[in-house]
Design a protein around this motif. Structure first.
Motif, PDB file in Angstrom:
ATOM      1  N   ALA A 478      -5.121  10.363   9.111  1.00  0.00           N
ATOM      2  CA  ALA A 478      -3.728   9.965   9.360  1.00  0.00           C
ATOM      3  C   ALA A 478      -3.627   8.450   9.545  1.00  0.00           C
ATOM      4  CB  ALA A 478      -3.189  10.683  10.594  1.00  0.00           C
ATOM      5  N   ARG A 479      -4.589   7.866  10.254  1.00  0.00           N
ATOM      6  CA  ARG A 479      -4.573   6.404  10.442  1.00  0.00           C
ATOM      7  C   ARG A 479      -4.794   5.695   9.108  1.00  0.00           C
ATOM      8  NH1 ARG A 479      -7.359   7.564  15.394  1.00  0.00           N
ATOM      9  NH2 ARG A 479      -5.842   7.350  17.058  1.00  0.00           N
ATOM     10  N   LYS A 480      -5.725   6.228   8.330  1.00  0.00           N
ATOM     11  CA  LYS A 480      -6.003   5.638   7.008  1.00  0.00           C
ATOM     12  C   LYS A 480      -4.731   5.690   6.148  1.00  0.00           C
ATOM     13  CE  LYS A 480      -9.543   5.987   3.421  1.00  0.00           C
ATOM     14  NZ  LYS A 480      -9.168   6.735   2.242  1.00  0.00           N
ATOM     15  N   ALA A 481      -4.070   6.843   6.187  1.00  0.00           N
ATOM     16  CA  ALA A 481      -2.841   6.998   5.398  1.00  0.00           C
ATOM     17  C   ALA A 481      -1.779   6.005   5.855  1.00  0.00           C
ATOM     18  CB  ALA A 481      -2.322   8.435   5.522  1.00  0.00           C
ATOM     19  N   ALA A 482      -1.650   5.835   7.177  1.00  0.00           N
ATOM     20  CA  ALA A 482      -0.636   4.918   7.711  1.00  0.00           C
ATOM     21  C   ALA A 482      -0.901   3.493   7.226  1.00  0.00           C
ATOM     22  CB  ALA A 482      -0.642   4.974   9.238  1.00  0.00           C
ATOM     23  N   VAL A 483      -2.137   3.053   7.290  1.00  0.00           N
ATOM     24  CA  VAL A 483      -2.472   1.682   6.888  1.00  0.00           C
ATOM     25  C   VAL A 483      -2.290   1.497   5.382  1.00  0.00           C
ATOM     26  CG1 VAL A 483      -4.346  -0.001   6.702  1.00  0.00           C
ATOM     27  CG2 VAL A 483      -4.046   1.295   8.806  1.00  0.00           C
ATOM     28  N   GLU A 484      -2.752   2.474   4.595  1.00  0.00           N
ATOM     29  CA  GLU A 484      -2.663   2.332   3.132  1.00  0.00           C
ATOM     30  C   GLU A 484      -1.209   2.321   2.656  1.00  0.00           C
ATOM     31  OE1 GLU A 484      -6.979   4.285   1.994  1.00  0.00           O
ATOM     32  OE2 GLU A 484      -5.177   5.154   1.122  1.00  0.00           O
ATOM     33  N   VAL A 485      -0.401   3.212   3.213  1.00  0.00           N
ATOM     34  CA  VAL A 485       1.010   3.250   2.791  1.00  0.00           C
ATOM     35  C   VAL A 485       1.737   2.003   3.279  1.00  0.00           C
ATOM     36  CG1 VAL A 485       3.187   4.515   3.008  1.00  0.00           C
ATOM     37  CG2 VAL A 485       1.067   5.756   2.654  1.00  0.00           C
ATOM     38  N   PHE A 486       1.373   1.538   4.466  1.00  0.00           N
ATOM     39  CA  PHE A 486       1.987   0.307   4.994  1.00  0.00           C
ATOM     40  C   PHE A 486       1.744  -0.849   4.027  1.00  0.00           C
ATOM     41  CE2 PHE A 486       1.624  -3.569   7.642  1.00  0.00           C
ATOM     42  CZ  PHE A 486       2.898  -3.600   8.164  1.00  0.00           C
ATOM     43  N   GLU A 487       0.517  -0.963   3.550  1.00  0.00           N
ATOM     44  CA  GLU A 487       0.174  -2.091   2.684  1.00  0.00           C
ATOM     45  C   GLU A 487       0.707  -1.932   1.257  1.00  0.00           C
ATOM     46  OE1 GLU A 487      -4.021  -2.339   3.122  1.00  0.00           O
ATOM     47  OE2 GLU A 487      -3.900  -3.453   5.004  1.00  0.00           O
ATOM     48  N   LYS A 488       0.674  -0.692   0.745  1.00  0.00           N
ATOM     49  CA  LYS A 488       1.024  -0.508  -0.669  1.00  0.00           C
ATOM     50  C   LYS A 488       2.499  -0.196  -0.912  1.00  0.00           C
ATOM     51  CE  LYS A 488      -3.593   1.233  -1.708  1.00  0.00           C
ATOM     52  NZ  LYS A 488      -4.375   2.465  -1.795  1.00  0.00           N
ATOM     53  N   ASP A 489       3.127   0.538  -0.003  1.00  0.00           N
ATOM     54  CA  ASP A 489       4.490   1.002  -0.276  1.00  0.00           C
ATOM     55  C   ASP A 489       5.534   0.508   0.717  1.00  0.00           C
ATOM     56  OD1 ASP A 489       3.817   2.673  -2.527  1.00  0.00           O
ATOM     57  OD2 ASP A 489       2.838   3.986  -1.089  1.00  0.00           O
ATOM     58  N   CYS A 490       5.104   0.267   1.937  1.00  0.00           N
ATOM     59  CA  CYS A 490       6.075  -0.095   2.975  1.00  0.00           C
ATOM     60  C   CYS A 490       6.447  -1.570   2.860  1.00  0.00           C
ATOM     61  CB  CYS A 490       5.490   0.208   4.340  1.00  0.00           C
ATOM     62  SG  CYS A 490       6.485  -0.335   5.722  1.00  0.00           S
ATOM     63  N   LEU A 491       5.424  -2.416   2.767  1.00  0.00           N
ATOM     64  CA  LEU A 491       5.690  -3.851   2.740  1.00  0.00           C
ATOM     65  C   LEU A 491       6.032  -4.333   1.343  1.00  0.00           C
ATOM     66  CD1 LEU A 491       3.095  -5.679   4.990  1.00  0.00           C
ATOM     67  CD2 LEU A 491       5.373  -4.886   5.532  1.00  0.00           C
ATOM     68  N   ILE A 492       7.074  -5.133   1.257  1.00  0.00           N
ATOM     69  CA  ILE A 492       7.333  -5.884   0.032  1.00  0.00           C
ATOM     70  C   ILE A 492       6.921  -7.314   0.345  1.00  0.00           C
ATOM     71  CG2 ILE A 492       9.112  -6.762  -1.524  1.00  0.00           C
ATOM     72  CD1 ILE A 492      10.617  -4.155  -0.996  1.00  0.00           C
ATOM     73  N   ARG A 493       5.840  -7.741  -0.266  1.00  0.00           N
ATOM     74  CA  ARG A 493       5.322  -9.081   0.006  1.00  0.00           C
ATOM     75  C   ARG A 493       6.230 -10.110  -0.661  1.00  0.00           C
ATOM     76  NH1 ARG A 493       0.889  -9.068   3.658  1.00  0.00           N
ATOM     77  NH2 ARG A 493      -0.183  -7.086   3.385  1.00  0.00           N
ATOM     78  N   LEU A 494       6.806 -10.973   0.161  1.00  0.00           N
ATOM     79  CA  LEU A 494       7.713 -11.979  -0.393  1.00  0.00           C
ATOM     80  C   LEU A 494       6.956 -13.206  -0.862  1.00  0.00           C
ATOM     81  CD1 LEU A 494      10.516 -11.771   2.304  1.00  0.00           C
ATOM     82  CD2 LEU A 494      10.480 -10.678   0.068  1.00  0.00           C
ATOM     83  N   GLY A 495       5.895 -13.543  -0.138  1.00  0.00           N
ATOM     84  CA  GLY A 495       5.125 -14.727  -0.500  1.00  0.00           C
ATOM     85  C   GLY A 495       4.646 -15.457   0.735  1.00  0.00           C
TER      86      GLY A 495
END
Length: 614
Positions: A478-495
């Motif tokens: 569950a922690r792994k899933a939270a971190v991976e989704v946070f980085e790949k789908d949750c955050l939109i990197r602006l720059g």
């Protein structure tokens, strides 16, 4: 789920005040990814008065979009039965019905009162008031206040272990005299947590034991130099589940569905930010700007802090922003010549119809000007309050404690900040990502090298509660899933914002940046005082050498070159040459000219000059 099996599907909901959001996460070849999301109105209030109806509606939307059968009548099928039926885990957060509302009390407002407030905020609550022996109010005024507020629970602290007991007992007597009633549930006693002087425990039990649901835990301030917030935060979470949630309509049923305790929404967001900062070993600031309140979270020097600016928001609190920031400060961000009276009327209209969204470019510009001030003021409040709060024992010296209350010394160091994450409609749903980036840069004024991102669909609460699953069979995945989704789908990197610190001479070159841009080769940028340069670049490591002029700093020392990796994003690399501290011109025509220049450089708005700008 059988031990050793990986979690394949995770369903998480966040029951907000107005909408209930559900997300479905699946294990794919690329790791854990967001599959789909659903949304439905929250149904905690009349006529439904059952939060699970909104949850089921949101899940039904997820079912339709994913093709996965999740519901069997009004039950969630878990664990998974086969590839097309059920989910492995279901978790939820909640801020419906106003979230968790607390009062805290301490003997000295700037000492134990402040510690109690930090513990309550860190647990995700709204602190309605801080009672203290030295808060200047008379006993009858305090009693009246307690009766008026009707909190969900009270955290009482005061005194170091072995110290005098009289003051904290007096506070307990005031609570007893007020005989406070809980906000929810007519027939149960108000939960009170006592986390003060050990020596006073018997007296407190005698005073409050009969009329309240009293829990006695470890002292929040066992000695003057040590702050021990963890036990108080844990107890607040437990009581939130046992008492507050159990009294809210439909929550008893919802609690039987979830695989982990329901967390208050801000507590889950804070927990996620804390976890990401720890994993990446970085300093993070997160902001969630809502309609009525603005939450700010930060992790500096491994210490977590959260503040809630309860009166600063973009709809219901928009007039408070105007009152606190002043019209002049809002106007200074508007790159068009607008009459003060007209601006006041527009903000007044927004107050009357708080849920309306801007219908014209002019309205959008004004809304984003207000957002800058709401964020700026919230961050000032956060900086003045941000001291150790990590949920474990942390050391603070006596002199630190006096500094916090007196001079407002803060742990927040903008030069140390690695990542700034924005959330909330005005940031996440800004028509252009450049607008979100500009709002955050103007309001938070990052220094040195800082990455910026926005939460795409505000799924940080669901990811936060996933990261807090304690069941040993599920916790790791569950922690792994939270971190991976946070980085790949949750955050939109602006720059990344690169902002040299110092007061440069007008027109001088303040920074030379040399870097290899993917696909374009070596690039050299010379940044002059007062200008903003945007270089489109993807989100990947870009090797760069940054050389500030003698009077400027990009790291610790002035004039010192810095070789590092910088990251682009949907906006790219923003070189901000406006100097730090950053000040806008007092001259109206010059200010509007500069704002338009910066807007054009960052592609923030369509041509504002058409609206009458310089």
């Amino acid at each position: 789920m059988v031990a050793g099996n990986k979690l394949k599907t995770i369903l998480a909901t966040d029951c907000g005040s107005t909408t209930t959001k559900a997300i479905l996460i699946e294990l794919t070849d690329q790791g854990y990814r967001l599959k789909t999301r659903g949304e439905a109105p929250t149904t905690v209030e009349a006529p439904f008065e059952d939060v699970t109806k909104g949850v089921l509606n949101a899940i039904m939307e997820v079912e339709e979009l994913s093709g996965l059968k999740i519901l069997d009548g009004d039950q969630i099928i878990h664990p998974m039965k086969d590839a097309k039926t059920g989910v492995d885990v279901y978790v939820s957060t909640s801020s419906a019905g106003g979230g968790l509302q607390m009062m805290v009390a301490g003997v000295v407002k700037a000492m134990t009162g402040e510690s109690a407030e930090r513990a309550a905020l860190g647990a995700g609550s709204i602190v309605m008031d801080v009672l203290a022996s030295n808060d200047g109010r008379l006993p009858h005024q305090k009693i009246e206040r307690i009766r008026q507020l009707r909190p969900d629970m009270i955290l009482l602290s005061g005194g170091i272990d072995g110290g005098t007991v009289s003051h904290v007992v007096e506070l307990a007597e005031i609570l007893a005299a007020a005989n406070p009633k809980p906000r929810l549930g007519q027939n149960y006693k108000l939960p009170v947590i006592y986390a003060g002087n050990k020596k006073a425990q018997d007296s407190i039990a005698k005073t409050l034991g009969e009329i309240t649901d009293l829990d006695i835990i470890e002292n929040i301030r066992p000695v003057l130099e040590v702050e021990n917030l963890g036990p108080a935060r844990d107890k607040i979470h437990d009581l939130f589940m046992e008492h507050v949630m159990a009294q809210a309509p439909g929550y008893k049923k919802l609690m039987t569905w979830t695989d982990a305790p329901i967390m208050p929404t801000p507590g889950a967001v804070g927990s996620l930010i804390e976890m990401v900062a720890k994993k990446e070993n970085i300093s993070v600031v997160g902001v969630d700007i809502g309609g009525a309140t603005t939450d700010i979270f930060s992790v500096f020097q491994e210490q977590f802090n959260r503040t809630v600016s309860a009166n600063l928001g973009m709809s219901y609190s928009v007039c408070n922003v105007l009152a606190e920031a002043t019209l002049e400060n809002v106007l200074r961000w508007v790159p068009i010549d607008i009459d003060e009276g007209e601006l006041t009327n527009r903000i007044g209209n927004k107050m009357i119809r708080p849920t309306t969204v801007p219908q014209s470019l002019e309205e959008l510009i004004i809304e984003q000007a207000i957002a800058r001030e709401a964020l700026r003021l919230s961050f000032i409040q956060h900086k003045s309050f941000a001291v150790s709060l990590k949920g474990v024992q942390s050391q603070r010296t006596i002199s630190d404690a006096f500094d916090q209350s007196g001079s407002g010394e803060t742990l927040v160091d903008m030069m140390e900040l690695d990542l700034l994450v924005g959330s909330g409609g005005v940031l996440s749903h800004a028509p252009r990502r450049e607008q979100a980036m500009r709002m955050m840069i103007d309001a938070f004024v990052p220094e040195g090298i800082t990455q910026l991102a926005v939460d795409s669909i505000f799924m940080m609460p669901q990811l936060g509660v996933m990261a807090n699953i304690e069941n040993s069979e599920m916790a790791e995945d569950a922690r792994k899933a939270a971190v991976e989704v946070f980085e790949k789908d949750c955050l939109i990197r602006l720059g990344t914002c690169i902002a040299p610190v110092g007061k440069p001479k007008p027109g001088s070159v303040i920074l030379t940046a040399e870097f290899d841009l993917p696909g374009e080769g070596k690039k050299v940028v010379e940044l002059k005082q007062g200008e903003i340069i945007v270089i489109p670049a993807p989100y990947q490591a870009i090797s760069a050498k940054l050389t500030p002029s003698k009077s400027m700093a990009i790291g610790k020392d002035k004039g010192e070159s810095h070789e590092t990796n910088i990251y682009g994003g949907t906006v790219g690399l923003i070189f901000d040459g406006r100097g730090r501290p950053f000040e806008l011109s007092n001259e109206k025509s010059k200010r509007i000219e500069n704002l338009n220049k910066w807007s054009k450089a960052t592609n923030e708005y369509p041509d504002t000059e058409l609206l009458g700008g310089a």
